[in-house]
Structures are given as C-alpha cells and as structure tokens.
Design a protein around this motif. Structure first.
Motif, PDB file in Angstrom:
ATOM      1  N   ALA A  63       0.811  -1.216   0.000  1.00 56.76           N
ATOM      2  CA  ALA A  63       0.000   0.000   0.000  1.00 56.76           C
ATOM      3  C   ALA A  63       0.843   1.265   0.000  1.00 56.76           C
ATOM      4  N   TYR A  64       2.150   1.150   0.316  1.00 56.27           N
ATOM      5  CA  TYR A  64       3.023   2.314   0.339  1.00 56.27           C
ATOM      6  C   TYR A  64       3.324   2.810  -1.080  1.00 56.27           C
ATOM      7  N   GLU A  65       3.142   1.970  -2.088  1.00 55.18           N
ATOM      8  CA  GLU A  65       3.465   2.351  -3.450  1.00 55.18           C
ATOM      9  C   GLU A  65       2.461   3.359  -4.005  1.00 55.18           C
ATOM     10  N   ARG A  66       2.950   4.274  -4.793  1.00 56.56           N
ATOM     11  CA  ARG A  66       2.058   5.239  -5.444  1.00 56.56           C
ATOM     12  C   ARG A  66       1.202   4.517  -6.475  1.00 56.56           C
ATOM     13  N   THR A  67      -0.036   4.930  -6.583  1.00 58.72           N
ATOM     14  CA  THR A  67      -0.948   4.296  -7.525  1.00 58.72           C
ATOM     15  C   THR A  67      -0.591   4.688  -8.955  1.00 58.72           C
ATOM     16  N   PRO A  68      -0.362   3.707  -9.835  1.00 51.83           N
ATOM     17  CA  PRO A  68      -0.057   4.036 -11.240  1.00 51.83           C
ATOM     18  C   PRO A  68      -1.214   4.793 -11.891  1.00 51.83           C
ATOM     19  N   LEU A  69      -0.898   5.587 -12.885  1.00 52.40           N
ATOM     20  CA  LEU A  69      -1.919   6.371 -13.565  1.00 52.40           C
ATOM     21  C   LEU A  69      -2.968   5.488 -14.236  1.00 52.40           C
ATOM     22  N   THR A  70      -2.569   4.266 -14.562  1.00 52.83           N
ATOM     23  CA  THR A  70      -3.483   3.354 -15.263  1.00 52.83           C
ATOM     24  C   THR A  70      -4.334   2.526 -14.297  1.00 52.83           C
ATOM     25  N   MET A  71      -4.277   2.827 -13.005  1.00 51.08           N
ATOM     26  CA  MET A  71      -4.948   1.997 -12.011  1.00 51.08           C
ATOM     27  C   MET A  71      -5.611   2.875 -10.956  1.00 51.08           C
ATOM     28  N   THR A  72      -6.752   2.437 -10.439  1.00 54.51           N
ATOM     29  CA  THR A  72      -7.400   3.154  -9.340  1.00 54.51           C
ATOM     30  C   THR A  72      -6.802   2.680  -8.023  1.00 54.51           C
ATOM     31  N   ARG A  73      -6.923   3.518  -6.997  1.00 51.67           N
ATOM     32  CA  ARG A  73      -6.397   3.147  -5.683  1.00 51.67           C
ATOM     33  C   ARG A  73      -7.121   1.926  -5.126  1.00 51.67           C
ATOM     34  N   SER A  74      -8.419   1.863  -5.324  1.00 53.81           N
ATOM     35  CA  SER A  74      -9.191   0.724  -4.809  1.00 53.81           C
ATOM     36  C   SER A  74      -8.760  -0.580  -5.480  1.00 53.81           C
ATOM     37  N   TRP A  75      -8.391  -0.522  -6.761  1.00 55.28           N
ATOM     38  CA  TRP A  75      -7.926  -1.725  -7.450  1.00 55.28           C
ATOM     39  C   TRP A  75      -6.549  -2.132  -6.919  1.00 55.28           C
ATOM     40  N   GLN A  76      -5.706  -1.141  -6.660  1.00 54.58           N
ATOM     41  CA  GLN A  76      -4.368  -1.421  -6.130  1.00 54.58           C
ATOM     42  C   GLN A  76      -4.452  -2.098  -4.765  1.00 54.58           C
ATOM     43  N   LEU A  77      -5.441  -1.737  -3.954  1.00 53.59           N
ATOM     44  CA  LEU A  77      -5.571  -2.256  -2.591  1.00 53.59           C
ATOM     45  C   LEU A  77      -6.528  -3.447  -2.505  1.00 53.59           C
ATOM     46  N   ARG A  78      -6.894  -4.013  -3.624  1.00 49.93           N
ATOM     47  CA  ARG A  78      -7.840  -5.128  -3.608  1.00 49.93           C
ATOM     48  C   ARG A  78      -7.240  -6.354  -2.915  1.00 49.93           C
ATOM     49  N   VAL A  79      -8.106  -7.192  -2.374  1.00 51.97           N
ATOM     50  CA  VAL A  79      -7.685  -8.446  -1.739  1.00 51.97           C
ATOM     51  C   VAL A  79      -8.534  -9.572  -2.312  1.00 51.97           C
ATOM     52  N   PRO A  80      -8.088 -10.807  -2.177  1.00 54.41           N
ATOM     53  CA  PRO A  80      -8.903 -11.929  -2.646  1.00 54.41           C
ATOM     54  C   PRO A  80     -10.304 -11.873  -2.029  1.00 54.41           C
ATOM     55  N   PRO A  81     -11.340 -12.205  -2.777  1.00 54.48           N
ATOM     56  CA  PRO A  81     -12.715 -12.059  -2.287  1.00 54.48           C
ATOM     57  C   PRO A  81     -13.021 -12.859  -1.033  1.00 54.48           C
ATOM     58  N   GLU A  82     -12.296 -13.943  -0.814  1.00 54.54           N
ATOM     59  CA  GLU A  82     -12.563 -14.786   0.362  1.00 54.54           C
ATOM     60  C   GLU A  82     -11.809 -14.319   1.606  1.00 54.54           C
ATOM     61  N   THR A  83     -11.068 -13.231   1.524  1.00 58.72           N
ATOM     62  CA  THR A  83     -10.298 -12.718   2.664  1.00 58.72           C
ATOM     63  C   THR A  83     -11.211 -12.423   3.847  1.00 58.72           C
ATOM     64  N   ASP A  84     -10.858 -12.926   5.030  1.00 50.88           N
ATOM     65  CA  ASP A  84     -11.680 -12.647   6.219  1.00 50.88           C
ATOM     66  C   ASP A  84     -10.908 -11.971   7.349  1.00 50.88           C
ATOM     67  N   ARG A  85      -9.583 -11.768   7.175  1.00 47.09           N
ATOM     68  CA  ARG A  85      -8.791 -11.024   8.143  1.00 47.09           C
ATOM     69  C   ARG A  85      -7.814 -10.111   7.397  1.00 47.09           C
ATOM     70  N   ILE A  86      -7.862  -8.824   7.733  1.00 51.16           N
ATOM     71  CA  ILE A  86      -6.920  -7.847   7.179  1.00 51.16           C
ATOM     72  C   ILE A  86      -6.139  -7.232   8.333  1.00 51.16           C
ATOM     73  N   VAL A  87      -4.822  -7.275   8.233  1.00 52.52           N
ATOM     74  CA  VAL A  87      -3.942  -6.656   9.233  1.00 52.52           C
ATOM     75  C   VAL A  87      -3.198  -5.519   8.538  1.00 52.52           C
TER      76      VAL A  87
END
Length: 227
Positions: A63-87
């Motif tokens: 998440a420390y990386e700058r978001t590329p111009l070709t990508m949204t921030r939400s896409w950059q920070l996406r996680v697998p859909p089955e994720t149930d714990r985020i640290v």
C-alpha cells in the motif's frame, strides 16, 4: 471480514513486529489473511518475501506504493474475495487525511507502546488524537494497547504500567524484549511458528492478543499475567 490496524505515530515502537505476528497467526489458523504495508520502509513486505513457501499463505498488499496512472487506488488495494482477516501495518509519519483513512471502517486498533518517557508521552498524544481527531468510538471499535519490548522489574516498566493504568484503554498484553522476535523476523515467520521451545513463553502472551481480538474485552482477565 475483520480489519485490524496496528498504529502509533511514534516510530520504532514495534508496529511491524505486531502486524506480522498477528497476520501469521491468523493465516496459520486457517483464515484467509491479507497484510497491508503502508510503511515506506517496506518492512512487512520484506518479511513476506522471507516467508517459507510451505508456511500458511498471506496475501501482501504494498500500500506504500504510489498508484499508477493506469490503475485506481481501490484496485491497487484489492484483496482476494474470500479474505476474512486484514492486518494493517502503518507508518510513523502520517498526515491528517491518512490518519482518518486508517481509523475509518476498522474493527480494532492495536497501539504498541515502549517503556520510555518519550514513548509514553507520544502515546498519550496519539490516544488523544485517536478520539478527538479520528472520532474513534470505543463502543464501535476495539482499541487496545500492547506494552512492547518490556523488561520486568525495571523502573521504565513500572513507569509505563502507571501511565497505562491512567488510561481508559485495556492493556491487551505485555510482550517481552526477546530475541525470539528477531529470529522469527529473519525467517519470515511468527513467534508461534518458531520450532523453538524458548518461544513458548512469548506465545502465551500472544494468546491474550488473539483472544481479545476475537472475543472482545470479555475474553481477557483484568490484568495481563506477569512476565
């Protein structure tokens, strides 16, 4: 999905150690776990690269990386859909907007504090900002403190204990100043994954952290067991 943020604007208090140990524990317990690294030092991401391929998998998000111009921030920070714990491992230096973003839509906040006058003073300021600026409400978000790298029977530890006793925030655990954490970090694993009987004492204190996160305050005795 539960989101746990490890946060303190004071540098060097052990946020990465707390975050990586917590993420590895959840993964080992069978949770689909993601570890967000917001720190420009990349410590959590480096730890993940050292992790053995046979260890329980953890999805890393740089998440420390700058978001590329070709990508949204939400896409950059996406996680697998089955994720149930985020640290979330946060940096020390943080602006107001990032501060607010980190405490929004979070289930629990863990605050590592070291036993030194500078650290306790910084922790007091951070706790104040958490409730006044971040508008964190204790009835909606679990907020707990971890006394980190402590040495029992020292004046610094006794002063830290008095300070924490003045706050209306539970002390979730007291973690010793142990070389076990150094060995675990060097191997990309958590303290509970070390094949070392000497780490058993540290694992006991960590069980309080996991219990508090999953069961709330009811899962804790009034005070941590002595070191």
């Amino acid at each position: 999905m539960r989101r746990i943020v490890v946060m303190n604007t004071k540098g060097g208090c052990g946020k990465t150690t707390i975050a990586t140990n917590l993420a590895s524990y959840y993964a080992r317990q069978g949770h689909v776990t993601a570890l967000f690294d917001y720190d420009a030092q990349h410590s959590s991401s480096h730890w993940l690269k050292l992790r053995n391929g046979n260890a329980a998998p953890i999805h890393g998000v740089t998440a420390y990386e700058r978001t590329p111009l070709t990508m949204t921030r939400s896409w950059q920070l996406r996680v697998p859909p089955e994720t149930d714990r985020i640290v979330v491992d946060t940096p020390a230096s943080i602006d107001r907007q990032d501060f607010l973003d980190h405490v929004r839509q979070v289930d629990a906040i863990l605050i590592p504090v070291l036993p030194s006058p500078i650290d306790t003073s910084a922790a007091a300021d951070f706790v104040r900002d958490l409730f006044l600026i971040g508008k964190v409400r204790g009835d909606r978000v679990q907020v707990g403190i971890i006394s980190n790298r402590v040495r029992a029977n020292t004046r610094a530890f006794q002063a830290l204990t008095r300070f924490l006793g003045s706050l209306d925030i539970p002390v979730v655990a007291q973690l010793r100043d142990s070389q076990g954490y150094v060995h675990a970090t060097d191997q990309g694993c958590g303290i509970h994954e070390l094949n070392d009987s000497r780490a058993a004492r540290e694992r006991h204190h960590w069980r309080r952290v996991y219990r508090w996160l999953e069961e709330g305050r009811s899962g804790l005795s009034p005070t941590p067991r002595p070191l």
